[in-house]
Structures are given as structure tokens and as C-alpha cells.
Scaffold this motif. Sequence first.
Motif, PDB file in Angstrom:
ATOM      1  N   TYR A  24     -10.777  39.801   0.451  1.00  0.00           N
ATOM      2  CA  TYR A  24     -11.593  38.762   0.761  1.00  0.00           C
ATOM      3  C   TYR A  24     -11.830  38.849   2.277  1.00  0.00           C
ATOM      4  O   TYR A  24     -10.944  38.884   3.193  1.00  0.00           O
ATOM      5  N   THR A  28     -16.167  34.519   5.217  1.00  0.00           N
ATOM      6  CA  THR A  28     -17.209  34.496   4.115  1.00  0.00           C
ATOM      7  C   THR A  28     -16.633  33.500   3.114  1.00  0.00           C
ATOM      8  O   THR A  28     -17.706  32.693   2.505  1.00  0.00           O
ATOM      9  N   ASP A  32     -18.669  30.018   2.086  1.00  0.00           N
ATOM     10  CA  ASP A  32     -19.107  29.504   0.565  1.00  0.00           C
ATOM     11  C   ASP A  32     -18.711  28.406   0.309  1.00  0.00           C
ATOM     12  O   ASP A  32     -19.551  27.493  -0.220  1.00  0.00           O
ATOM     13  N   HIS A  58     -10.541  32.640 -10.750  1.00  0.00           N
ATOM     14  CA  HIS A  58     -11.557  32.628 -11.628  1.00  0.00           C
ATOM     15  C   HIS A  58     -12.718  31.745 -10.573  1.00  0.00           C
ATOM     16  O   HIS A  58     -13.838  32.355 -10.576  1.00  0.00           O
ATOM     17  N   ASN A  61     -13.464  33.900  -7.176  1.00  0.00           N
ATOM     18  CA  ASN A  61     -14.220  35.230  -7.645  1.00  0.00           C
ATOM     19  C   ASN A  61     -15.601  34.851  -8.203  1.00  0.00           C
ATOM     20  O   ASN A  61     -16.653  35.225  -7.908  1.00  0.00           O
ATOM     21  N   GLY A  62     -15.706  33.726  -9.042  1.00  0.00           N
ATOM     22  CA  GLY A  62     -16.913  33.252  -9.654  1.00  0.00           C
ATOM     23  C   GLY A  62     -17.934  32.728  -8.585  1.00  0.00           C
ATOM     24  O   GLY A  62     -19.084  33.121  -8.468  1.00  0.00           O
ATOM     25  N   ASN A  64     -17.906  33.490  -5.292  1.00  0.00           N
ATOM     26  CA  ASN A  64     -18.123  34.647  -4.788  1.00  0.00           C
ATOM     27  C   ASN A  64     -19.378  35.556  -5.278  1.00  0.00           C
ATOM     28  O   ASN A  64     -20.047  36.049  -4.607  1.00  0.00           O
ATOM     29  N   GLN A  65     -18.956  35.710  -6.400  1.00  0.00           N
ATOM     30  CA  GLN A  65     -20.128  36.277  -7.323  1.00  0.00           C
ATOM     31  C   GLN A  65     -21.356  35.950  -7.406  1.00  0.00           C
ATOM     32  O   GLN A  65     -22.396  36.365  -7.832  1.00  0.00           O
ATOM     33  N   HIS A  66     -21.589  34.737  -7.833  1.00  0.00           N
ATOM     34  CA  HIS A  66     -22.506  33.683  -8.374  1.00  0.00           C
ATOM     35  C   HIS A  66     -23.273  32.828  -7.337  1.00  0.00           C
ATOM     36  O   HIS A  66     -24.145  32.226  -7.668  1.00  0.00           O
ATOM     37  N   ASN A  68     -25.569  31.917  -4.616  1.00  0.00           N
ATOM     38  CA  ASN A  68     -26.684  32.642  -3.697  1.00  0.00           C
ATOM     39  C   ASN A  68     -26.740  31.935  -2.511  1.00  0.00           C
ATOM     40  O   ASN A  68     -27.028  30.912  -2.112  1.00  0.00           O
ATOM     41  N   ASP A  76     -26.713  32.006 -12.707  1.00  0.00           N
ATOM     42  CA  ASP A  76     -26.092  32.619 -13.661  1.00  0.00           C
ATOM     43  C   ASP A  76     -25.218  31.892 -14.391  1.00  0.00           C
ATOM     44  O   ASP A  76     -24.507  32.407 -15.501  1.00  0.00           O
ATOM     45  N   PHE A  78     -22.688  30.152 -14.044  1.00  0.00           N
ATOM     46  CA  PHE A  78     -21.403  29.915 -13.557  1.00  0.00           C
ATOM     47  C   PHE A  78     -21.146  28.359 -13.099  1.00  0.00           C
ATOM     48  O   PHE A  78     -21.794  27.734 -12.554  1.00  0.00           O
TER      49      PHE A  78
END
Length: 86
Positions: A24, A28, A32, A58, A61-62, A64-66, A68, A76, A78
Motif C-alpha cells: 500500500y 494514497t 482516501d 476488508h 481493501n474495499g 481502496n478498490q471501490h 471513486n 459497487d 461496497f
Amino acid sequence: MSEKETIKVIGEIVNRAVTINPSYNKTTVMMDLLVLYDTGVKMRWEELLNAPALDFMHDINGINQHFNRNTYKLEDGFCPRYAKYN
């Protein structure tokens, strides 16, 4: 919890996330989480900091991935486990 205390806890969350997953980017993750905080996504920050590793990652990571980074919204469907619902 005051804003200053919240920012401190978010910094500790970032440090824990980077310790668990060194891939990571600390900046960032911090940006976030601060944007989530600033845009009104309600989180139980202290509980997230002290969460079991699986639950903690969870959410990290969520996010980070979801998250925008153009609209500053989670997408999505999340929902972090440590989000506040009221």
C-alpha cells in the motif's frame, strides 16, 4: 471524538494498513480515508483501528478498490464493516 482526535486515529489506521500490507502507498490510503471523512462517510474509526486483521483489511481493501477518486463516493455497493448506520 474531536476532529483532531479523529485525524490522529486515521493516521494510526494508515500505519496499521501499511504494516499489514507493505504494498500500500501510505499517502494514497491516508488521502482516501481523509476524503471519506471529509465527505461525510460516517465511520467508527476507533473500532476500525482495533478491529481483527481480517475485518480491518476488508474495509481498507474495499475502500481502496471501490472508492471513486473522481466522485469521492464508494461504488459497487461496497459498505465498510465499520461504517456508522445512524
